[in-house]
Design a protein around this motif. Structure first.
Motif, PDB file in Angstrom:
ATOM      1  N   TYR A 191       0.758  -1.170   0.113  1.00  0.00           N
ATOM      2  CA  TYR A 191       0.003  -0.041   0.042  1.00  0.00           C
ATOM      3  C   TYR A 191       0.723   1.176  -0.133  1.00  0.00           C
ATOM      4  O   TYR A 191       2.017   1.213   0.778  1.00  0.00           O
ATOM      5  CB  TYR A 191      -1.001   0.215   1.229  1.00  0.00           C
ATOM      6  N   TYR A 192       0.578   2.207  -0.906  1.00  0.00           N
ATOM      7  CA  TYR A 192       1.170   3.268  -0.760  1.00  0.00           C
ATOM      8  C   TYR A 192       0.416   4.784  -0.902  1.00  0.00           C
ATOM      9  O   TYR A 192      -0.640   4.435  -1.148  1.00  0.00           O
ATOM     10  CB  TYR A 192       2.226   3.423  -2.233  1.00  0.00           C
ATOM     11  N   PHE A 193       0.920   5.882  -0.867  1.00  0.00           N
ATOM     12  CA  PHE A 193       0.351   7.223  -0.668  1.00  0.00           C
ATOM     13  C   PHE A 193       0.482   7.893  -2.000  1.00  0.00           C
ATOM     14  O   PHE A 193       1.643   7.703  -2.600  1.00  0.00           O
ATOM     15  CB  PHE A 193       0.558   8.058   0.621  1.00  0.00           C
ATOM     16  N   TYR A 214      -8.682   6.875   3.282  1.00  0.00           N
ATOM     17  CA  TYR A 214      -8.271   6.377   4.569  1.00  0.00           C
ATOM     18  C   TYR A 214      -8.788   7.212   5.747  1.00  0.00           C
ATOM     19  O   TYR A 214      -9.204   8.389   5.501  1.00  0.00           O
ATOM     20  CB  TYR A 214      -6.786   6.232   4.643  1.00  0.00           C
ATOM     21  N   ASP A 215      -8.791   6.678   6.950  1.00  0.00           N
ATOM     22  CA  ASP A 215      -9.279   7.559   7.991  1.00  0.00           C
ATOM     23  C   ASP A 215      -8.326   8.126   9.088  1.00  0.00           C
ATOM     24  O   ASP A 215      -8.390   9.032   9.741  1.00  0.00           O
ATOM     25  CB  ASP A 215     -10.212   6.777   9.036  1.00  0.00           C
ATOM     26  N   GLY A 216      -6.697   7.489   8.606  1.00  0.00           N
ATOM     27  CA  GLY A 216      -5.775   8.255   9.605  1.00  0.00           C
ATOM     28  C   GLY A 216      -5.370   7.420  10.795  1.00  0.00           C
ATOM     29  O   GLY A 216      -4.502   7.590  11.333  1.00  0.00           O
ATOM     30  N   ALA A 218      -4.688   4.018  10.980  1.00  0.00           N
ATOM     31  CA  ALA A 218      -3.767   2.890  10.666  1.00  0.00           C
ATOM     32  C   ALA A 218      -2.306   3.603  10.808  1.00  0.00           C
ATOM     33  O   ALA A 218      -2.298   4.501  10.899  1.00  0.00           O
ATOM     34  CB  ALA A 218      -3.950   2.354   9.374  1.00  0.00           C
ATOM     35  N   PHE A 219      -1.547   2.748  11.178  1.00  0.00           N
ATOM     36  CA  PHE A 219      -0.113   2.983  11.642  1.00  0.00           C
ATOM     37  C   PHE A 219       0.551   3.684  10.502  1.00  0.00           C
ATOM     38  O   PHE A 219       0.971   4.966  10.545  1.00  0.00           O
ATOM     39  CB  PHE A 219       0.831   1.750  11.673  1.00  0.00           C
ATOM     40  N   ASP A 220       0.727   3.350   9.267  1.00  0.00           N
ATOM     41  CA  ASP A 220       1.212   4.053   8.052  1.00  0.00           C
ATOM     42  C   ASP A 220       0.455   5.523   7.843  1.00  0.00           C
ATOM     43  O   ASP A 220       0.969   6.480   7.715  1.00  0.00           O
ATOM     44  CB  ASP A 220       1.234   3.392   6.813  1.00  0.00           C
ATOM     45  N   GLU A 221      -0.831   5.625   7.892  1.00  0.00           N
ATOM     46  CA  GLU A 221      -1.509   6.680   7.826  1.00  0.00           C
ATOM     47  C   GLU A 221      -1.167   7.695   8.649  1.00  0.00           C
ATOM     48  O   GLU A 221      -1.177   8.927   8.358  1.00  0.00           O
ATOM     49  CB  GLU A 221      -3.008   6.198   7.703  1.00  0.00           C
ATOM     50  N   ALA A 222      -1.352   7.313   9.906  1.00  0.00           N
ATOM     51  CA  ALA A 222      -1.016   8.399  11.212  1.00  0.00           C
ATOM     52  C   ALA A 222       0.354   9.039  11.198  1.00  0.00           C
ATOM     53  O   ALA A 222       0.421  10.231  11.249  1.00  0.00           O
ATOM     54  CB  ALA A 222      -1.133   7.524  12.473  1.00  0.00           C
ATOM     55  N   PHE A 223       1.190   8.218  10.550  1.00  0.00           N
ATOM     56  CA  PHE A 223       2.390   8.783  10.216  1.00  0.00           C
ATOM     57  C   PHE A 223       2.779   9.763   9.208  1.00  0.00           C
ATOM     58  O   PHE A 223       3.336  10.894   9.313  1.00  0.00           O
ATOM     59  CB  PHE A 223       3.625   7.542   9.947  1.00  0.00           C
ATOM     60  N   ILE A 224       2.020   9.455   7.898  1.00  0.00           N
ATOM     61  CA  ILE A 224       2.559  10.304   6.612  1.00  0.00           C
ATOM     62  C   ILE A 224       1.214  11.304   6.739  1.00  0.00           C
ATOM     63  O   ILE A 224       1.377  12.178   6.096  1.00  0.00           O
ATOM     64  CB  ILE A 224       2.301   9.368   5.599  1.00  0.00           C
ATOM     65  N   LYS A 225      -0.257  10.869   7.228  1.00  0.00           N
ATOM     66  CA  LYS A 225      -1.322  11.754   6.727  1.00  0.00           C
ATOM     67  C   LYS A 225      -0.691  13.171   7.131  1.00  0.00           C
ATOM     68  O   LYS A 225      -1.086  14.275   6.337  1.00  0.00           O
ATOM     69  CB  LYS A 225      -2.250  11.339   7.390  1.00  0.00           C
ATOM     70  N   PRO A 226      -0.134  13.723   8.446  1.00  0.00           N
ATOM     71  CA  PRO A 226      -0.006  15.192   8.534  1.00  0.00           C
ATOM     72  C   PRO A 226       1.061  15.622   7.474  1.00  0.00           C
ATOM     73  O   PRO A 226       0.742  16.885   7.025  1.00  0.00           O
ATOM     74  CB  PRO A 226       0.822  14.945   9.928  1.00  0.00           C
ATOM     75  N   TRP A 227       1.982  14.945   6.943  1.00  0.00           N
ATOM     76  CA  TRP A 227       3.006  15.586   5.998  1.00  0.00           C
ATOM     77  C   TRP A 227       1.973  15.725   4.455  1.00  0.00           C
ATOM     78  O   TRP A 227       2.352  16.660   4.090  1.00  0.00           O
ATOM     79  CB  TRP A 227       3.994  14.374   5.857  1.00  0.00           C
ATOM     80  N   THR A 299      -5.919   1.270  -7.168  1.00  0.00           N
ATOM     81  CA  THR A 299      -6.514   2.108  -6.363  1.00  0.00           C
ATOM     82  C   THR A 299      -7.463   1.624  -5.459  1.00  0.00           C
ATOM     83  O   THR A 299      -8.380   0.825  -5.811  1.00  0.00           O
ATOM     84  CB  THR A 299      -7.237   3.253  -7.346  1.00  0.00           C
ATOM     85  N   ARG A 300      -7.280   1.811  -4.069  1.00  0.00           N
ATOM     86  CA  ARG A 300      -7.972   1.196  -3.025  1.00  0.00           C
ATOM     87  C   ARG A 300      -9.405   1.567  -3.267  1.00  0.00           C
ATOM     88  O   ARG A 300     -10.128   0.506  -2.665  1.00  0.00           O
ATOM     89  CB  ARG A 300      -7.299   1.939  -1.681  1.00  0.00           C
ATOM     90  N   SER A 301      -9.927   2.878  -3.524  1.00  0.00           N
ATOM     91  CA  SER A 301     -11.236   2.953  -3.635  1.00  0.00           C
ATOM     92  C   SER A 301     -12.031   1.968  -4.860  1.00  0.00           C
ATOM     93  O   SER A 301     -13.212   1.771  -4.957  1.00  0.00           O
ATOM     94  CB  SER A 301     -11.659   4.377  -4.170  1.00  0.00           C
TER      95      SER A 301
END
Length: 376
Positions: A191-193, A214-216, A218-227, A299-301
């Protein structure tokens, strides 16, 4: 190269026994990027532990001059989930006390950053490295406040303590890799962003799924979502930027198994990623030509999960990795009705073209249970 090994207490059980994390930190001769790699966040997903073990062996064989920066390795990062059992099975996907998915509990700074646009304006004309330092300091300052509640007399639920421990290890990292496996039977993929496709190819896997929603938590999401959110703020202010901050979830094979091929692919991909990102600098150390590697991006969606329309037994099903077309038969359910009728076979066909990337382990399904995953 010899790592610094530390043990971090996690939880005291009713019996008095304590669960802990063991962390392996490899520090290069020169400063550089910081890499965080963990495995086994979900109890049944153990392939990543073998990847980290082999990565440790590899790093032990090189010199500190071959590493630029730091690599932090955390195998068996969730002993609660790993130790969970139901007869011969190892579920461990949920915290059974709170009934929360272990990978949907993490703290996301972006959800609390109500002044992000104002911050971006103050950083608009600074160089990218300075912006990164200032923003990281802001995130860590807010994150540190979580400890006040944890240490208060009322304390907090275990999942909140657990997430604090894991996230405290990775918040200052540049690259995060979370090693998972399919709960069912899955392909090897990641999975990538957004805007990270070029780096995704470095892992040398055949399939990449873009997390466009995503909702933010998950571990990877919470890390990169702010950036990602700050990048978007800068874009709205007229400045296009991209931080060299990346987060990945690698899905390696099937739960409860350390499939050699899946482990080998994970190890090879991580080594190549570290080489391409300049974390490893080893003469005459060559892997496949990354630039010629082709990757199938989905794509996830646009992923469709098929759930059993009736209860019964899966009689036949297309194979994992199959390309299917709309209207094609993908599985059948043998239904033993209780209506005084003969057993019937129910055909299920695809809604759209796609790739079969995930299939259920259990071929006995109740109505509404997962059977197959297709990525269009």
């Amino acid at each position: 190269m010899i790592p610094i090994i530390s043990t971090i207490p996690l939880r005291q059980m009713a019996s008095g026994d304590r669960l802990s994390l063991q962390v392996y930190k490899f520090i290069g001769a020169q400063p550089g990027k910081k890499v965080y790699i963990q495995s086994n966040l979900h109890g049944a997903e153990i392939a990543g532990n073998a990847v980290i073990h082999q990565l440790i062996d590899f790093l032990l064989s090189i010199n500190d001059s071959d590493l630029i920066g730091e690599i932090l390795l955390v195998p068996v990062c969730n002993p609660m989930g790993t130790n969970e059992r139901a007869h011969n099975f190892s579920p461990g996907r949920y915290c059974v006390y709170e009934f929360k998915d272990w990978n949907r509990i993490f703290w996301d700074y972006e959800k609390e950053a109500d002044n992000l646009a104002s911050f971006a304006k103050t950083q608009l004309h600074l160089d990218l490295e300075m912006v990164k330092q200032n923003y990281r300091a802001l995130i860590q300052q807010k994150f540190a406040q979580l400890l006040e509640k944890i240490n208060s007399p009322s304390s907090v639920l275990y999942t909140e303590k657990f997430r604090y421990q894991l996230q405290s290890l990775c918040l200052n990292s540049d690259y995060l890799i979370d090693l998972h496996s399919s709960t069912n039977q899955g392909l090897n993929y990641l999975y990538y962003f957004r805007d990270r496709e070029a780096s995704a190819k470095y892992f040398l896997l055949d399939l990449g799924i873009w997390l466009d929603e995503y909702d933010g938590d998950a571990f990877d999401e919470a890390f990169i979502k702010p950036w990602l959110a700050l990048e978007e703020c800068f874009k709205q202010l007229g400045r296009e930027i991209q931080f060299d901050i990346e987060a990945w979830t690698l899905e390696l094979g099937t739960g409860m198994q350390m499939i050699p091929n899946a482990v080998a692919k994970g190890l090879k991909g991580i080594k190549n990623y570290l080489l391409q990102k300049g974390v490893l600098k080893i003469a005459d150390f060559n892997l496949d030509n990354t630039h010629s590697h082709t990757m199938n991006f989905k794509t996830r969606s646009k992923v469709t999960k098929y759930y059993a329309p009736v209860g019964g037994m899966i009689k036949s099903r297309v194979e994992l990795g199959s390309e299917v077309k709309a209207g094609e038969l993908i599985y059948q359910i043998l239904s033993f009705n209780k209506e005084g009728k003969l057993p019937t076979v129910i055909d299920v066909c695809t809604q759209a073209n796609g790739l079969v990337y995930d299939i259920s382990i259990n071929q006995s399904v109740n109505e509404g249970e997962f059977v197959i995953g297709v990525s269009s």
